[in-house]
Motif scaffolding. Structure first.
Motif, short mmCIF file in Angstrom:
data_model
loop_
_atom_site.label_atom_id
_atom_site.label_comp_id
_atom_site.label_asym_id
_atom_site.label_seq_id
_atom_site.Cartn_x
_atom_site.Cartn_y
_atom_site.Cartn_z
N THR A 3 0.85 -1.19 0.00
CA THR A 3 0.00 0.00 0.00
C THR A 3 0.89 1.25 0.00
N VAL A 4 0.31 2.36 -0.43
CA VAL A 4 1.10 3.60 -0.45
C VAL A 4 1.48 4.01 0.97
N GLY A 5 0.62 3.72 1.92
CA GLY A 5 0.93 4.03 3.31
C GLY A 5 2.14 3.27 3.81
N ASP A 6 2.22 1.98 3.46
CA ASP A 6 3.37 1.17 3.85
C ASP A 6 4.66 1.72 3.25
N SER A 62 -6.02 11.36 3.26
CA SER A 62 -5.37 10.34 4.10
C SER A 62 -6.22 9.08 4.22
N GLU A 63 -7.50 9.15 3.81
CA GLU A 63 -8.37 7.98 3.84
C GLU A 63 -7.91 6.92 2.83
N GLU A 67 -4.65 2.05 0.24
CA GLU A 67 -4.88 1.65 -1.15
C GLU A 67 -3.54 1.35 -1.83
N TYR A 68 -3.63 0.61 -2.95
CA TYR A 68 -2.44 0.19 -3.68
C TYR A 68 -2.19 1.11 -4.87
N PRO A 69 -0.96 1.14 -5.39
CA PRO A 69 -0.64 2.05 -6.49
C PRO A 69 -1.56 1.94 -7.69
#
Length: 323
Positions: free
Chosen positions: A110-113, A145-146, A150-152
């Motif tokens: 995920t983009v957050g990771d 930020s929600e 999600e993935y790229p």
């Protein structure tokens, strides 16, 4: 020299291949002042990305070989640094936005990771705090930020580039290298991304090396400009001086190939010929085979630097004391 965050001195980089030796960067010199932005402009294959990767110490070896030169960052030579020390600097003090956002992100994370990973690598905070910082970075680049989980593949090209910029700026770097950051984007998104980068740079007082083919982009976002040809900086100065009084025939050719709104012409004026073969560079000036002013001296000798005004210099025999 305390005013300079980065100094590149006589850098030479070669790629040793089965077909021959590629002279990618040849005695390049470049200084970046703290808090300022410099544009690096040249044709494809001129050595722009090789210089950027040399600063990041990402030249693959083999086939890449740094023949000579220094890259001084905050008083230390990057070329002589151990990989462990460079790993602490890379992504923290110096970061890079690569050309293609599609291939810069890991598709299975995920983009957050991916943002949190950079933060955790360079600071002693736990995963929860890193994700909190990642959310702030996403908001900063204009993404809710929600969407942190999600993935790229769920993002558009422009949003992917914003995520890449968020990763690059997550640790408040001193130097940002942007390698054609808007090439894959349409004009509207390109303007938004550049405006956002300018604002974030201003807020964090970050220096920037902007690599681009677009002279308009450089004019809008940089204070200084370096023109590179066949791995060599052939003209350098502040943007106003170079744009108003460009001196090198290659720079003249670049400006001559730009369409003008006040001129009605059927065809643009291209630079004749092809860029010099990096495996077989001319003995003298690298641009001599395409230059309308070239004479025997140009073909036999390499021109030195001639200072024109206010630090604006050019490498061309037209402007030396004998020319």
């Amino acid at each position: 020299m305390e005013d300079y965050i980065l100094q590149i001195k006589d850098l030479c980089v070669k790629y040793v291949t089965f077909d021959g030796v590629v002279s990618a960067v040849n005695n390049a010199n470049l200084n970046i002042k703290r808090g300022t932005s410099i544009g690096l402009v040249g044709e494809t294959g001129a050595g722009k990305t090789t210089i950027a990767k040399s600063i990041m110490k990402l030249i693959p070896s083999p086939p890449g070989v740094t023949d000579s030169g220094e890259i001084i960052f905050n008083g230390e030579d990057i070329i002589q640094m151990s990989e462990d020390k460079m790993r602490k600097i890379r992504g923290n003090d110096i970061t890079m936005i690569f050309q293609d956002p599609m291939s810069s992100l890991n598709p299975v994370l995920t983009v957050g990771d991916q943002i949190a990973e950079v933060i955790q690598c360079h600071s002693s905070i736990d995963k929860k705090a890193a994700f909190k910082k990642a959310e702030e970075m996403l908001n900063m680049v204009g993404i809710s930020s929600e969407r942190i989980n999600e993935y790229p593949f769920q993002f558009s090209g422009g949003m992917k580039q914003r995520v890449v910029i968020a990763i690059a700026l997550a640790c408040n770097p001193h130097l940002l290298i942007a390698d054609e950051p808007t090439t894959a984007l349409d004009v509207t998104i390109q303007a938004q991304v550049l405006d956002m980068m300018k604002e974030l740079r201003k807020n964090q007082n970050t220096s920037m090396l902007l690599i681009s083919h677009d002279l308009g982009v450089v004019a809008e976002n940089c204070e200084e400009i370096a023109i590179i040809y066949a791995g060599e900086i052939v003209e350098y100065g502040n943007v106003r001086d170079v744009f108003k009084n460009f001196a090198h025939p290659y720079t003249k050719g670049l400006f001559g190939s730009i369409p003008k709104l006040n001129e009605d012409v059927e065809r643009l004026t291209p630079i004749k010929g092809l860029m010099a073969d990096p495996m077989n560079l001319p003995k003298g000036c690298c641009f001599c085979e395409r230059c309308e002013y070239a004479d025997e001296r140009c073909r036999e000798n390499k021109p030195g630097q001639t200072i024109l005004e206010n630090g604006h210099y050019v490498k061309c025999f037209k402007y030396d004391n004998k020319g």
